[in-house]
Write an enzyme that holds these catalytic residues in place. Sequence first.
Site, PDB file in Angstrom:
ATOM      1  N   GLY A 150      31.948  20.282  97.788  1.00 17.37           N
ATOM      2  CA  GLY A 150      33.098  20.124  98.676  1.00 17.37           C
ATOM      3  C   GLY A 150      34.354  19.775  97.913  1.00 17.37           C
ATOM      4  O   GLY A 150      35.078  20.645  97.404  1.00 17.37           O
ATOM      5  N   ARG A 151      34.598  18.465  97.775  1.00 21.56           N
ATOM      6  CA  ARG A 151      35.868  18.016  97.197  1.00 21.56           C
ATOM      7  C   ARG A 151      36.071  18.518  95.773  1.00 21.56           C
ATOM      8  O   ARG A 151      37.208  18.737  95.362  1.00 21.56           O
ATOM      9  CB  ARG A 151      35.925  16.488  97.274  1.00 21.56           C
ATOM     10  CG  ARG A 151      36.032  16.012  98.722  1.00 21.56           C
ATOM     11  CD  ARG A 151      35.725  14.543  98.856  1.00 21.56           C
ATOM     12  NE  ARG A 151      34.344  14.238  98.515  1.00 21.56           N
ATOM     13  CZ  ARG A 151      33.822  13.014  98.500  1.00 21.56           C
ATOM     14  NH1 ARG A 151      34.596  11.985  98.797  1.00 21.56           N
ATOM     15  NH2 ARG A 151      32.561  12.816  98.188  1.00 21.56           N
ATOM     16  N   PRO A 193      31.332  23.353 103.765  1.00 16.94           N
ATOM     17  CA  PRO A 193      32.331  23.480 104.834  1.00 16.94           C
ATOM     18  C   PRO A 193      33.261  22.277 104.827  1.00 16.94           C
ATOM     19  O   PRO A 193      32.804  21.149 104.695  1.00 16.94           O
ATOM     20  CB  PRO A 193      31.472  23.471 106.115  1.00 16.94           C
ATOM     21  CG  PRO A 193      30.207  22.783 105.732  1.00 16.94           C
ATOM     22  CD  PRO A 193      29.986  23.084 104.280  1.00 16.94           C
ATOM     23  N   MET A 194      34.560  22.523 104.918  1.00 16.15           N
ATOM     24  CA  MET A 194      35.512  21.413 105.003  1.00 16.15           C
ATOM     25  C   MET A 194      36.601  21.752 106.002  1.00 16.15           C
ATOM     26  O   MET A 194      37.446  22.629 105.756  1.00 16.15           O
ATOM     27  CB  MET A 194      36.106  21.110 103.620  1.00 16.15           C
ATOM     28  CG  MET A 194      35.128  20.368 102.722  1.00 16.15           C
ATOM     29  SD  MET A 194      35.792  20.061 101.088  1.00 16.15           S
ATOM     30  CE  MET A 194      35.625  21.672 100.354  1.00 16.15           C
ATOM     31  N   LYS A 211      23.219  21.388 108.782  1.00 16.38           N
ATOM     32  CA  LYS A 211      23.787  20.501 107.770  1.00 16.38           C
ATOM     33  C   LYS A 211      23.790  19.091 108.333  1.00 16.38           C
ATOM     34  O   LYS A 211      24.340  18.855 109.415  1.00 16.38           O
ATOM     35  CB  LYS A 211      25.196  20.939 107.389  1.00 16.38           C
ATOM     36  CG  LYS A 211      25.816  20.014 106.349  1.00 16.38           C
ATOM     37  CD  LYS A 211      26.861  20.722 105.513  1.00 16.38           C
ATOM     38  CE  LYS A 211      27.451  19.795 104.476  1.00 16.38           C
ATOM     39  NZ  LYS A 211      28.381  18.818 105.056  1.00 16.38           N
ATOM     40  N   CYS A 233      28.936  15.493 111.021  1.00 16.75           N
ATOM     41  CA  CYS A 233      30.299  15.006 111.200  1.00 16.75           C
ATOM     42  C   CYS A 233      30.293  13.613 111.822  1.00 16.75           C
ATOM     43  O   CYS A 233      29.753  13.414 112.904  1.00 16.75           O
ATOM     44  CB  CYS A 233      31.107  15.984 112.060  1.00 16.75           C
ATOM     45  SG  CYS A 233      32.826  15.475 112.195  1.00 16.75           S
ATOM     46  N   GLY A 284      27.177  16.316  97.742  1.00 15.77           N
ATOM     47  CA  GLY A 284      27.781  15.010  97.531  1.00 15.77           C
ATOM     48  C   GLY A 284      28.083  14.685  96.093  1.00 15.77           C
ATOM     49  O   GLY A 284      27.203  14.692  95.231  1.00 15.77           O
ATOM     50  N   ASP A 285      29.384  14.464  95.835  1.00 15.31           N
ATOM     51  CA  ASP A 285      29.853  13.867  94.579  1.00 15.31           C
ATOM     52  C   ASP A 285      29.727  14.753  93.345  1.00 15.31           C
ATOM     53  O   ASP A 285      29.626  14.224  92.235  1.00 15.31           O
ATOM     54  CB  ASP A 285      29.128  12.532  94.315  1.00 15.31           C
ATOM     55  CG  ASP A 285      29.276  11.555  95.462  1.00 15.31           C
ATOM     56  OD1 ASP A 285      30.245  11.691  96.238  1.00 15.31           O
ATOM     57  OD2 ASP A 285      28.415  10.665  95.609  1.00 15.31           O
TER      58      ASP A 285
HETATM   59  C1  LIG Z   1      38.214  17.287 104.159  1.00 17.78           C
HETATM   60  C2  LIG Z   1      36.750  17.433 104.449  1.00 17.78           C
HETATM   61  C3  LIG Z   1      36.337  18.119 105.580  1.00 17.78           C
HETATM   62  C4  LIG Z   1      34.968  18.279 105.850  1.00 17.78           C
HETATM   63  N1  LIG Z   1      34.592  19.017 106.939  1.00 17.78           N
HETATM   64  C5  LIG Z   1      33.273  19.280 107.137  1.00 17.78           C
HETATM   65  C6  LIG Z   1      32.856  20.164 108.176  1.00 17.78           C
HETATM   66  O1  LIG Z   1      33.668  20.743 108.909  1.00 17.78           O
HETATM   67  N2  LIG Z   1      31.518  20.363 108.328  1.00 17.78           N
HETATM   68  C7  LIG Z   1      30.584  19.762 107.524  1.00 17.78           C
HETATM   69  O2  LIG Z   1      29.388  19.981 107.700  1.00 17.78           O
HETATM   70  N3  LIG Z   1      30.952  18.931 106.525  1.00 17.78           N
HETATM   71  C8  LIG Z   1      32.260  18.704 106.303  1.00 17.78           C
HETATM   72  N4  LIG Z   1      32.639  17.908 105.252  1.00 17.78           N
HETATM   73  C9  LIG Z   1      31.607  17.360 104.349  1.00 17.78           C
HETATM   74  C10 LIG Z   1      31.405  18.282 103.131  1.00 17.78           C
HETATM   75  O3  LIG Z   1      30.869  19.524 103.521  1.00 17.78           O
HETATM   76  C11 LIG Z   1      30.469  17.651 102.074  1.00 17.78           C
HETATM   77  O4  LIG Z   1      29.163  17.567 102.570  1.00 17.78           O
HETATM   78  C12 LIG Z   1      30.929  16.260 101.638  1.00 17.78           C
HETATM   79  O5  LIG Z   1      32.313  16.245 101.379  1.00 17.78           O
HETATM   80  C13 LIG Z   1      30.185  15.775 100.399  1.00 17.78           C
HETATM   81  O6  LIG Z   1      30.338  16.674  99.340  1.00 17.78           O
HETATM   82  P1  LIG Z   1      31.459  16.477  98.162  1.00 17.78           P
HETATM   83  O7  LIG Z   1      31.249  15.114  97.566  1.00 17.78           O
HETATM   84  O8  LIG Z   1      31.129  17.611  97.222  1.00 17.78           O
HETATM   85  O9  LIG Z   1      32.780  16.591  98.801  1.00 17.78           O
HETATM   86  C14 LIG Z   1      33.993  17.713 104.980  1.00 17.78           C
HETATM   87  C15 LIG Z   1      34.427  17.010 103.849  1.00 17.78           C
HETATM   88  C16 LIG Z   1      35.773  16.863 103.566  1.00 17.78           C
HETATM   89  C17 LIG Z   1      36.192  16.112 102.331  1.00 17.78           C
END
Ligand SMILES: Cc1cc2nc3c(=O)[nH]c(=O)nc-3n(C[C@H](O)[C@H](O)[C@H](O)COP(=O)(O)O)c2cc1C
Length: 356
Positions: free
Chosen positions: A224-225, A16-17, A140, A101, A202-203
């Site tokens: 995510g990213r 979720p983002m 989460k 969050c 993560g990552d």
């Molecule tokens: C722009 C953005 C918005 C995010 N919004 C949420 C959210 O609404 N709910 C949530 O549980 N995590 C949120 N996250 C965290 C991501 O779900 C994820 O756990 C985190 O970015 C680490 O994973 P990644 O390195 O693959 O990005 C957000 C991350 C980003 C970058």
Amino acid sequence: MKIGSVDLPSPFAIAPMAGMTDTAFRRLVKRHGGCGLVVTEMVSAEALARGIGRTLEYAEYTEEERPISIQIFGGDPVRMAAAAQIVEGMGADIVDVNMGCPVPKIAKHNAGCSLMREPAHAARVIAAMTKAVRIPVTVKMRAGWNDGERNAPTLAKMVEEAGAAAIAVHGRTAAQSYSGSADWDLVARIAGDLAIPVFGSGDCLEPEQIVERLASGVEGVLVGRGVLRNPWILAQAADLARGLRPRPVTLEDRGRFLLDYVELLMTERVREPRLRSVAELTELRRGKLEIAAPAFPAAARSHDRWVINKIRALGSWYTKGLDGGSNLRTAINSAQSLTELRELIGTFFLASATVA
Ligand SMILES: Cc1cc2nc3c(=O)[nH]c(=O)nc-3n(C[C@H](O)[C@H](O)[C@H](O)COP(=O)(O)O)c2cc1C
């Protein structure tokens, strides 16, 4: 794999983002394959219960996205249980609770990651929700609030006992925000301790990393990213997991993705900001309710502006690592109309492509 009774076709999921993973984006990613679960942007439990229009849009989804998890945030067990019932009534497969969050606006209301600081209360929230609905309730979380409070292993056990059907752990603390790196050893340890499925997050920026993380003992990986940079990453990870070479993605593919995203945002998102009920939203999803195109030029202009802002937001991730990406980012950020934006995308990504 399964979360409760919900079958996931793949262990890889879109994390979720907020502001990024809207229904249009999720659909486009899902169409490439490899994606076992999508989670909505977080939705306020309070606003959901009060039926506040703009907030309801964050919970919008379409049938092709199933299985779909709607993520809610809040801290009061009774209200969270009521919100879970609304989510169930909207037809979602799973309701997910945001305990990760770190943003003060959320955390100060005893929601998001601040729930991790009161694990007994957090477990009460989950217990109230699992009693109130039949769909799986998932959580989460992060590694903890800060380095002195890395209590994800304890909280994970407590929410499992309270009835959670799965958890996801982003291996950073709230204090870290996005600095440092995610602690996947911690995530693997939690996965080893729990009977319910544990997803790590993560990552993962390359498909190889997703597959490696899966091998570390988790049941699934939330990306995510990496998906914002490369919407094919889950499909490529699925290729690798099947022993195949990850599918190549051309510049043209990348350009078409952006243009498709513009089109979906233009035609499929509700255009007029107005109060809507959950019932209306459900009708809309089932195709029984049509939302008219903007009747007034001002409404059309404001919808265009919203689409431009969405492309700018995605552009800041999507252009990273591309040759000439930083110039493209600047150009996207200064484009004033959708026509200009489409031309820019065409010139950058499709100029050398043979148009079919
Ligand atoms: C722009 C953005 C918005 C995010 N919004 C949420 C959210 O609404 N709910 C949530 O549980 N995590 C949120 N996250 C965290 C991501 O779900 C994820 O756990 C985190 O970015 C680490 O994973 P990644 O390195 O693959 O990005 C957000 C991350 C980003 C970058």
